[in-house]
Design a protein around this motif. Sequence first.
Motif, short mmCIF file in Angstrom:
data_model
loop_
_atom_site.label_atom_id
_atom_site.label_comp_id
_atom_site.label_asym_id
_atom_site.label_seq_id
_atom_site.Cartn_x
_atom_site.Cartn_y
_atom_site.Cartn_z
N UNK A 1 0.59 -1.05 -0.05
CA UNK A 1 0.06 0.00 -0.05
C UNK A 1 0.81 1.21 0.19
N UNK A 2 2.17 1.24 0.93
CA UNK A 2 2.70 2.28 0.92
C UNK A 2 3.54 2.70 -0.41
N UNK A 3 3.69 1.62 -0.93
CA UNK A 3 4.59 2.00 -2.30
C UNK A 3 3.66 2.68 -3.15
N UNK A 4 2.63 2.25 -3.23
CA UNK A 4 1.53 2.93 -4.18
C UNK A 4 1.33 4.51 -3.76
N UNK A 5 1.27 4.56 -2.31
CA UNK A 5 0.78 5.78 -1.86
C UNK A 5 2.05 6.79 -1.86
N UNK A 6 3.17 6.38 -1.79
CA UNK A 6 4.49 7.18 -1.75
C UNK A 6 4.63 7.87 -3.05
N UNK A 7 4.31 7.26 -4.26
CA UNK A 7 4.15 7.75 -5.64
C UNK A 7 3.29 9.06 -5.31
N UNK A 8 2.13 8.83 -5.03
CA UNK A 8 1.30 9.88 -4.96
C UNK A 8 1.86 11.15 -3.91
N UNK A 9 2.53 10.81 -3.04
CA UNK A 9 3.17 11.99 -2.17
C UNK A 9 4.24 12.59 -2.94
N UNK A 10 5.02 11.89 -3.84
CA UNK A 10 6.16 12.46 -4.53
C UNK A 10 5.39 13.35 -5.39
N UNK A 11 4.23 13.05 -5.94
CA UNK A 11 3.50 13.99 -6.83
C UNK A 11 3.01 15.21 -6.18
N UNK A 12 2.56 15.02 -4.77
CA UNK A 12 2.21 16.11 -4.02
C UNK A 12 3.28 17.05 -3.51
N UNK B 1 12.36 18.83 -13.12
CA UNK B 1 13.16 17.52 -12.87
C UNK B 1 12.03 16.53 -12.03
N UNK B 2 11.58 17.13 -10.91
CA UNK B 2 10.81 16.35 -10.02
C UNK B 2 9.51 15.69 -10.70
N UNK B 3 8.69 16.57 -11.49
CA UNK B 3 7.69 16.03 -12.20
C UNK B 3 7.87 15.28 -13.40
N UNK B 4 9.03 15.18 -13.95
CA UNK B 4 9.28 14.26 -14.92
C UNK B 4 9.67 13.21 -14.44
N UNK B 5 10.32 12.88 -13.11
CA UNK B 5 10.72 11.64 -12.64
C UNK B 5 9.24 11.00 -12.12
#
Length: 389
Positions: free
Chosen positions: A243-254, A299-303
């Motif tokens: 679950x955290x793997x999925x939500x961490x990606x969302x936090x990176x986007x946030x 850079x962050x958004x592209x990552x």
Amino acid sequence: MPADADFYDLELLLDDDDRALLQRVRGFMEKQVQPIINRYWTRAKFPHELLPGLAELGIAGLPYRGYGCPGKSPLLDGMVAMELARTDPSIATFSGVHGGLAMGSIYLCGSEEQKQRWLPAMARMDKLGAFGLTEPEVGSGASRGLATTARRDGKVWVLDGRKKWIGNASFADLTVIWARDVDDGQVKGFVVEGRPPGYATEDLQDKIALRVVQNAVITLDGVRVPEANRLQHANSFRHTAEVLRMTRAGVAWMAVGCARGAYEHALAYATEREQFGRPIGGFQLVQDLLVRMLGNITASATLCARLSQLQAAGLARDEHASLAKAFCTVRMRETVGWARELLGGNGILLEHHVGRFVADAEAIYSYEGTREMNTLIVGRAITGLSAFV
Ligand SMILES: Cc1cc2nc3c(=O)[nH]c(=O)nc-3n(C[C@H](O)[C@H](O)[C@H](O)COP(=O)(O)OP(=O)(O)OC[C@H]3O[C@@H](n4cnc5c(N)ncnc54)[C@H](O)[C@@H]3O)c2cc1C
């Protein structure tokens, strides 16, 4: 709002329908949220008045297939998280807890019957979710140190312990509680519905970040939960980590959204504010700040966009999400600091918005795995050596 900061046109990766949804989210955030959010932030209250509008956007559980969920791409899901945070990181966090952590736990770890039972109402936001993993004495070390216990008593489980920092907990209809089974020592997930006897929440007071989000301490004192509410496919912390793997990606986007919101306010300010008889945006040193910010955001958004593509292809691993979370939150913290610097004294006045992003960035930096924890996950992956203890 001034010109936006999608400098390399990542939105072109979306199809027309998805771009239209993103625009609807943007319109809602700019028209409905932006004008009122500082007032709620100051009073540390959650704007329940926004819930019908948020529900109407249809973004809860955006990437899940079936169960009343839209089944959209991880890329759109990430960009929506970014878009929410771009106007307000607290609303993005509320949405991440409900749609990501709580719905995600049920989607990834629930049985078919459990998904049918809870997800459609959560997708409509008729029922709101929370996610209780962290405890007063256990944060980063949750994989090994959870002290909340689950004891089986026939067809019922008895939960005892305390949780801390649990977003939405004081008004959630469903709270996923992670507890250690005293029999086999494994971490399991339980959906607590409403406020059963022995269950109490108390909101944390006087936070200096994400003040709109209501984070609570939950006390579980002999709370009885039916076996039917134990997430049937969550049999060890490995499943929590999924679950955290999925939500961490969302936090990176946030983090991208938080940085972008601060940058866009700073850019507007640079064109309006005059010193020495000219707009400060005409000074080389101010342009240097703006370009550094834009570089970080791009850079962050592209990552993140590439991480979303890996998720869609089923190729995203823990270390991919962790690198994005660590990298983007470091760049976010740097960026919001530069935005504040660009506004001079006005940077610390709430009415100019940038100050709120600076404060909120501190929480995003630490939750869902601190920079250190995510660094250790990547470090282990690239060296094959665990350096956690
Ligand atoms: C605003 C907010 C909302 C949150 N929402 C939720 C929620 O909804 N649900 C939920 O379950 N949790 C939630 N959390 C909890 C969050 O996930 C934790 O704060 C986070 O995991 C860090 O744990 P901690 O705060 O206990 O810090 P600690 O684990 O005590 O860490 C303190 C410091 O020590 C460092 N550290 C720890 N171990 C190591 C090590 N082995 N090597 C190097 N450094 C180390 C950390 O990186 C950190 O810098 C939220 C937190 C915040 C601030």
